[in-house]
Design a protein around this motif. Structure first.
Motif, PDB file in Angstrom:
ATOM      1  N   TRP A 205       0.836  -1.192   0.000  1.00 34.15           N
ATOM      2  CA  TRP A 205       0.000   0.000   0.000  1.00 34.15           C
ATOM      3  C   TRP A 205       0.876   1.249   0.000  1.00 34.15           C
ATOM      4  O   TRP A 205       1.934   1.267   0.632  1.00 34.15           O
ATOM      5  CB  TRP A 205      -0.894   0.044   1.240  1.00 34.15           C
ATOM      6  CG  TRP A 205      -1.980  -0.977   1.282  1.00 34.15           C
ATOM      7  CD1 TRP A 205      -1.940  -2.181   1.918  1.00 34.15           C
ATOM      8  CD2 TRP A 205      -3.281  -0.892   0.687  1.00 34.15           C
ATOM      9  NE1 TRP A 205      -3.124  -2.851   1.752  1.00 34.15           N
ATOM     10  CE2 TRP A 205      -3.973  -2.079   1.002  1.00 34.15           C
ATOM     11  CE3 TRP A 205      -3.926   0.091  -0.087  1.00 34.15           C
ATOM     12  CZ2 TRP A 205      -5.280  -2.335   0.583  1.00 34.15           C
ATOM     13  CZ3 TRP A 205      -5.228  -0.155  -0.504  1.00 34.15           C
ATOM     14  CH2 TRP A 205      -5.888  -1.350  -0.180  1.00 34.15           C
ATOM     15  N   SER A 206       0.427   2.290  -0.681  1.00 35.40           N
ATOM     16  CA  SER A 206       1.124   3.561  -0.613  1.00 35.40           C
ATOM     17  C   SER A 206       0.970   4.156   0.783  1.00 35.40           C
ATOM     18  O   SER A 206      -0.135   4.212   1.319  1.00 35.40           O
ATOM     19  CB  SER A 206       0.553   4.543  -1.641  1.00 35.40           C
ATOM     20  OG  SER A 206       1.039   5.850  -1.393  1.00 35.40           O
ATOM     21  N   ARG A 209      -0.711   8.016  -0.359  1.00 32.51           N
ATOM     22  CA  ARG A 209      -2.010   8.205  -1.013  1.00 32.51           C
ATOM     23  C   ARG A 209      -2.960   7.078  -0.626  1.00 32.51           C
ATOM     24  O   ARG A 209      -2.714   5.912  -0.927  1.00 32.51           O
ATOM     25  CB  ARG A 209      -1.848   8.255  -2.534  1.00 32.51           C
ATOM     26  CG  ARG A 209      -1.131   9.502  -3.031  1.00 32.51           C
ATOM     27  CD  ARG A 209      -1.046   9.524  -4.541  1.00 32.51           C
ATOM     28  NE  ARG A 209      -2.379   9.467  -5.152  1.00 32.51           N
ATOM     29  CZ  ARG A 209      -2.580   9.286  -6.456  1.00 32.51           C
ATOM     30  NH1 ARG A 209      -1.548   9.132  -7.269  1.00 32.51           N
ATOM     31  NH2 ARG A 209      -3.811   9.258  -6.936  1.00 32.51           N
ATOM     32  N   CYS A 214       0.156  -1.303  -4.891  1.00 32.83           N
ATOM     33  CA  CYS A 214       0.957  -1.843  -5.993  1.00 32.83           C
ATOM     34  C   CYS A 214       1.201  -3.330  -5.764  1.00 32.83           C
ATOM     35  O   CYS A 214       1.170  -3.825  -4.636  1.00 32.83           O
ATOM     36  CB  CYS A 214       2.265  -1.089  -6.165  1.00 32.83           C
ATOM     37  SG  CYS A 214       3.516  -1.402  -4.911  1.00 32.83           S
ATOM     38  N   ILE A 224      -0.139  -0.762 -10.570  1.00 34.10           N
ATOM     39  CA  ILE A 224      -0.629   0.202  -9.595  1.00 34.10           C
ATOM     40  C   ILE A 224      -2.146   0.202  -9.654  1.00 34.10           C
ATOM     41  O   ILE A 224      -2.734   0.438 -10.719  1.00 34.10           O
ATOM     42  CB  ILE A 224      -0.097   1.628  -9.881  1.00 34.10           C
ATOM     43  CG1 ILE A 224       1.421   1.599 -10.130  1.00 34.10           C
ATOM     44  CG2 ILE A 224      -0.455   2.553  -8.721  1.00 34.10           C
ATOM     45  CD1 ILE A 224       2.248   1.143  -8.968  1.00 34.10           C
TER      46      ILE A 224
END
Length: 245
Positions: A205-206, A209, A214, A224
């Protein structure tokens, strides 16, 4: 692959250090300590986890060892000074770095190898493991099983959302990425993302954001995904088509 550990400065385009001593076999995973970027932990085929001080270029702690292969590691959040490890034959364990000993073991996957272990970023009491038996198991650190998510094939990767403490994603041999929501009693994924052409090894996980995820695959790409749009928004890399032979 030779057991070496390196720290590369991308701004200066140089190695801060590159050691060829320490582990004696392939290194499968490495992670910086969440509250101390000078400490780097590595997990190896040689059955140990080592913690490196990047200032002195030395391994300052080594786990007791004899674990078979250590495929994955995960630091406890905050300053707990513990590391969870995933092994090929001895299940998963929690290593108390300061005490220098294994304080807990988890064996819910039986003799199956555990490919990934992930300590929740937001809830220090929860740990997830993914295994060749097709299960992603969520448990408390004292061993109570909270969820068992069955997949149709081996599960290679998992990651907790850094924005939602009850959301976790998995990567599976069946080429799919799944997202589960722990606040419900359902054992079915909230969403399944399809698009990879080969097994998915890892997901992440980002941290910046919300809803951006990904996944890396044996097809040679990183995809993504936007959780809120139910869509793949980018593909990085060149797709490798593999024969089924």
């Amino acid at each position: 692959m030779d057991g070496g550990v390196g720290l590369y400065d991308m701004g200066a385009k140089k190695w801060d250090f590159l050691r060829d001593l320490g582990h004696v076999e392939t290194i499968f995973d490495c992670k910086f300590k969440p509250d101390d970027p000078n400490l780097l932990a590595t997990a190896s085929f040689d059955g140990t986890i080592k913690i490196w001080d990047t200032n002195t270029l030395t391994a300052v702690y080594t786990s007791p060892g004899n674990e078979g292969v250590v495929y994955s590691l995960s630091w406890a959040p905050g300053d707990l000074n513990c590391i969870a490890g995933a092994t090929s034959r001895n299940g998963a364990f929690i290593w108390d770095v300061r005490k220098g000993k294994i304080i807990t073991r988890f064996n819910e996957h039986g003799k199956n190898g555990i490919f990934c272990i992930s300590w929740s970023h937001k809830d220090s009491k929860r740990i997830a493991t993914c295994s060749g038996d097709g299960f992603c198991i969520i448990r408390t650190i004292d061993g109570k099983i909270l969820h068992k998510y069955k997949h149709p094939a081996a599960v290679f990767g998992c990651d907790w959302s850094q924005n939602n403490k009850d959301m976790i994603a998995t990567g599976c041999e069946d080429k799919n990425v799944r997202v589960y929501y722990l606040a419900t009693s359902s054992d079915q994924p909230l969403k399944v993302f399809t698009g990879h052409l080969a097994k998915v090894f890892h997901v992440r996980w980002s941290p910046l954001r919300e809803g951006i995820l990904c996944s890396g695959s044996d097809d040679g790409t990183v995809r993504i995904w936007d959780y809120t749009q139910d869509a793949c928004i980018n593909v990085l890399g060149v797709i490798k088509l593999q024969s089924e032979a």
